[in-house]
Design a protein around this motif. Structure first.
Motif, PDB file in Angstrom:
ATOM      1  N   VAL A   3      20.765   1.139 -12.354  1.00  0.00           N
ATOM      2  CA  VAL A   3      19.979   1.152 -11.040  1.00  0.00           C
ATOM      3  C   VAL A   3      19.034   2.470 -11.132  1.00  0.00           C
ATOM      4  O   VAL A   3      19.315   3.411 -11.633  1.00  0.00           O
ATOM      5  CB  VAL A   3      20.859   1.416  -9.972  1.00  0.00           C
ATOM      6  N   PRO A   4      17.879   2.255 -10.677  1.00  0.00           N
ATOM      7  CA  PRO A   4      16.764   3.397 -10.902  1.00  0.00           C
ATOM      8  C   PRO A   4      17.357   4.355  -9.889  1.00  0.00           C
ATOM      9  O   PRO A   4      18.059   4.206  -8.975  1.00  0.00           O
ATOM     10  CB  PRO A   4      15.489   2.667 -10.208  1.00  0.00           C
ATOM     11  N   VAL A  34       0.587  -5.566   5.861  1.00  0.00           N
ATOM     12  CA  VAL A  34       1.864  -4.495   6.002  1.00  0.00           C
ATOM     13  C   VAL A  34       2.638  -4.208   4.758  1.00  0.00           C
ATOM     14  O   VAL A  34       2.906  -5.163   3.925  1.00  0.00           O
ATOM     15  CB  VAL A  34       2.671  -4.833   7.348  1.00  0.00           C
ATOM     16  N   THR A  35       2.866  -3.228   4.626  1.00  0.00           N
ATOM     17  CA  THR A  35       3.581  -2.745   3.227  1.00  0.00           C
ATOM     18  C   THR A  35       5.030  -3.206   3.342  1.00  0.00           C
ATOM     19  O   THR A  35       5.809  -3.217   4.389  1.00  0.00           O
ATOM     20  CB  THR A  35       3.787  -1.048   3.349  1.00  0.00           C
ATOM     21  N   VAL A  36       5.619  -3.847   2.485  1.00  0.00           N
ATOM     22  CA  VAL A  36       6.880  -4.378   2.259  1.00  0.00           C
ATOM     23  C   VAL A  36       7.538  -3.788   0.942  1.00  0.00           C
ATOM     24  O   VAL A  36       6.811  -3.747  -0.224  1.00  0.00           O
ATOM     25  CB  VAL A  36       6.724  -6.010   1.957  1.00  0.00           C
ATOM     26  N   VAL A  37       8.689  -3.482   1.025  1.00  0.00           N
ATOM     27  CA  VAL A  37       9.630  -2.808  -0.169  1.00  0.00           C
ATOM     28  C   VAL A  37       9.292  -3.674  -1.143  1.00  0.00           C
ATOM     29  O   VAL A  37       9.499  -5.262  -1.119  1.00  0.00           O
ATOM     30  CB  VAL A  37      10.812  -2.303   0.106  1.00  0.00           C
ATOM     31  N   GLN A  38       9.251  -3.205  -2.464  1.00  0.00           N
ATOM     32  CA  GLN A  38       9.254  -4.224  -3.693  1.00  0.00           C
ATOM     33  C   GLN A  38      10.411  -4.170  -4.717  1.00  0.00           C
ATOM     34  O   GLN A  38      11.177  -2.881  -4.576  1.00  0.00           O
ATOM     35  CB  GLN A  38       7.900  -4.085  -4.307  1.00  0.00           C
ATOM     36  N   PRO A  39      10.978  -4.958  -5.119  1.00  0.00           N
ATOM     37  CA  PRO A  39      12.163  -4.941  -5.822  1.00  0.00           C
ATOM     38  C   PRO A  39      11.914  -3.988  -7.023  1.00  0.00           C
ATOM     39  O   PRO A  39      10.802  -4.299  -7.803  1.00  0.00           O
ATOM     40  CB  PRO A  39      12.314  -6.058  -6.466  1.00  0.00           C
ATOM     41  N   LEU A  40      13.036  -3.315  -7.536  1.00  0.00           N
ATOM     42  CA  LEU A  40      12.938  -2.255  -8.496  1.00  0.00           C
ATOM     43  C   LEU A  40      13.765  -3.138  -9.645  1.00  0.00           C
ATOM     44  O   LEU A  40      13.276  -3.171 -10.847  1.00  0.00           O
ATOM     45  CB  LEU A  40      13.770  -1.152  -8.282  1.00  0.00           C
ATOM     46  N   LEU A  47      20.459  -6.497  -5.710  1.00  0.00           N
ATOM     47  CA  LEU A  47      18.784  -6.346  -5.519  1.00  0.00           C
ATOM     48  C   LEU A  47      18.705  -4.545  -5.381  1.00  0.00           C
ATOM     49  O   LEU A  47      19.499  -3.998  -4.456  1.00  0.00           O
ATOM     50  CB  LEU A  47      18.278  -7.086  -4.569  1.00  0.00           C
ATOM     51  N   ALA A  48      17.719  -3.983  -6.150  1.00  0.00           N
ATOM     52  CA  ALA A  48      17.489  -2.669  -5.814  1.00  0.00           C
ATOM     53  C   ALA A  48      16.105  -2.562  -5.334  1.00  0.00           C
ATOM     54  O   ALA A  48      15.113  -2.975  -5.911  1.00  0.00           O
ATOM     55  CB  ALA A  48      17.789  -1.739  -7.365  1.00  0.00           C
ATOM     56  N   THR A  49      15.759  -1.671  -4.267  1.00  0.00           N
ATOM     57  CA  THR A  49      14.710  -1.463  -3.940  1.00  0.00           C
ATOM     58  C   THR A  49      14.490   0.125  -3.554  1.00  0.00           C
ATOM     59  O   THR A  49      15.588   0.633  -3.795  1.00  0.00           O
ATOM     60  CB  THR A  49      14.350  -2.204  -2.522  1.00  0.00           C
ATOM     61  N   PRO A  50      13.440   0.673  -3.391  1.00  0.00           N
ATOM     62  CA  PRO A  50      13.096   2.060  -3.396  1.00  0.00           C
ATOM     63  C   PRO A  50      13.784   2.260  -1.777  1.00  0.00           C
ATOM     64  O   PRO A  50      13.783   1.906  -0.944  1.00  0.00           O
ATOM     65  CB  PRO A  50      11.606   2.109  -2.956  1.00  0.00           C
ATOM     66  N   ARG A  51      14.420   3.699  -1.882  1.00  0.00           N
ATOM     67  CA  ARG A  51      15.099   4.277  -0.644  1.00  0.00           C
ATOM     68  C   ARG A  51      13.822   4.769   0.159  1.00  0.00           C
ATOM     69  O   ARG A  51      13.051   5.607  -0.430  1.00  0.00           O
ATOM     70  CB  ARG A  51      16.110   5.365  -1.155  1.00  0.00           C
ATOM     71  N   LEU A  52      14.009   4.689   1.255  1.00  0.00           N
ATOM     72  CA  LEU A  52      12.646   5.051   2.088  1.00  0.00           C
ATOM     73  C   LEU A  52      12.978   6.155   2.916  1.00  0.00           C
ATOM     74  O   LEU A  52      13.932   6.529   3.332  1.00  0.00           O
ATOM     75  CB  LEU A  52      12.242   3.781   3.217  1.00  0.00           C
TER      76      LEU A  52
END
Length: 254
Positions: A3-4, A34-40, A47-52
């Motif tokens: 996981v990143p 609109v900005t949408v989080v993208q899969p890392l 599924l890993a995505t950026p932590r906001l």
């Protein structure tokens, strides 16, 4: 699993196909939208995505969100109920299935009755949460939808987030980011109705800015609860009878 760092991870070891929304996140990310989080990182089990980083909502951010959401919707979809590109199964909304259509559906009412209302009515009826008398009320509305009573020839299928309640709208230093979609081709009014279902800060500013970019069809405010019936029925299925009175009141109204 690698996981990143600084990632948010959704994990389920017995996840069925379509449970993780990576295809939807990619499909919703359109130029100027609109900005949408993208899969890392994505696999069969996570599924890993950026932590906001979050900040309080502002009027300026709400205005920008409304304008950008209109652009996202205007990117369009091939038909009502179509899944995101690269997705060939049904999806999920929360923990329950969200039916997709792999064949063209050109009428919104047909789509909404058969893929957004009846599957959840059937589940609730089978579970004993909705009885025969109440089911007839919902079925009358489904028949009305299938007749085209709420279809609008000027509307083409929009590129919807599909689960756009306020918890999936994240206010960040650089503006709103969207997370956790149930993406599909649908009616733009559905996303807008969902924004206010459980309360939304700065909602009127979002709607006003949206309307400046893509003017909404006359009478759209009178149809808000109709578009909220699907999420209400998903809550009936997931959480039980407490949501039945509100859903039934909507069905009676339309």
């Amino acid at each position: 699993m690698t996981v990143p760092p600084a990632a948010f991870v959704k994990q389920r070891f017995d996840a069925p196909p379509g449970f993780f929304e990576a295809a939807g996140l990619r499909w919703l990310s359109v130029p100027g939208g609109v900005t949408v989080v993208q899969p890392l990182e994505v696999s069969a089990t996570h599924l890993a995505t950026p932590r906001l980083e979050t900040v309080p909502p502002t009027g300026r951010a709400a205005d920008e969100f409304g304008r950008l959401l209109a652009v996202t919707h205007d990117a369009g979809a091939r038909w009502y109920g179509v899944p995101p590109d690269g997705w060939q199964t049904d999806g999920y909304i929360g923990t329950i299935e969200l039916p997709h259509s792999l064949r063209p559906l050109e009428a919104w009412g047909e789509f909404y009755a058969n893929l957004r209302l009846r599957p959840y009515l059937r589940s609730a009826y089978d579970a004993g949460t909705i009885d025969d008398r109440r089911l007839k009320v919902f079925e009358r509305l489904c028949a009305k939808l299938e007749s085209g009573a709420y279809d609008d020839a000027s509307e083409r299928p929009s590129r919807l987030h599909g689960d756009l309640w306020s918890g999936n709208v994240v206010w960040c230093p650089d503006g709103v980011h969207l997370i956790d979609p149930a993406a599909h081709g649908g009616h733009r009014e559905t996303d807008l109705a969902m924004l206010g279902l459980f309360g939304m800060p700065q909602l009127e500013r979002v709607l006003r800015a949206y309307n400046e970019v893509h003017p909404l069809t006359d009478g759209w405010r009178e149809r808000v609860d109709l578009h909220r019936l699907h999420p209400l029925l998903t809550h009936v299925v997931m959480f039980g009878a407490a949501y039945v009175p509100r859903a039934l009141a909507v069905a009676h109204h339309y």
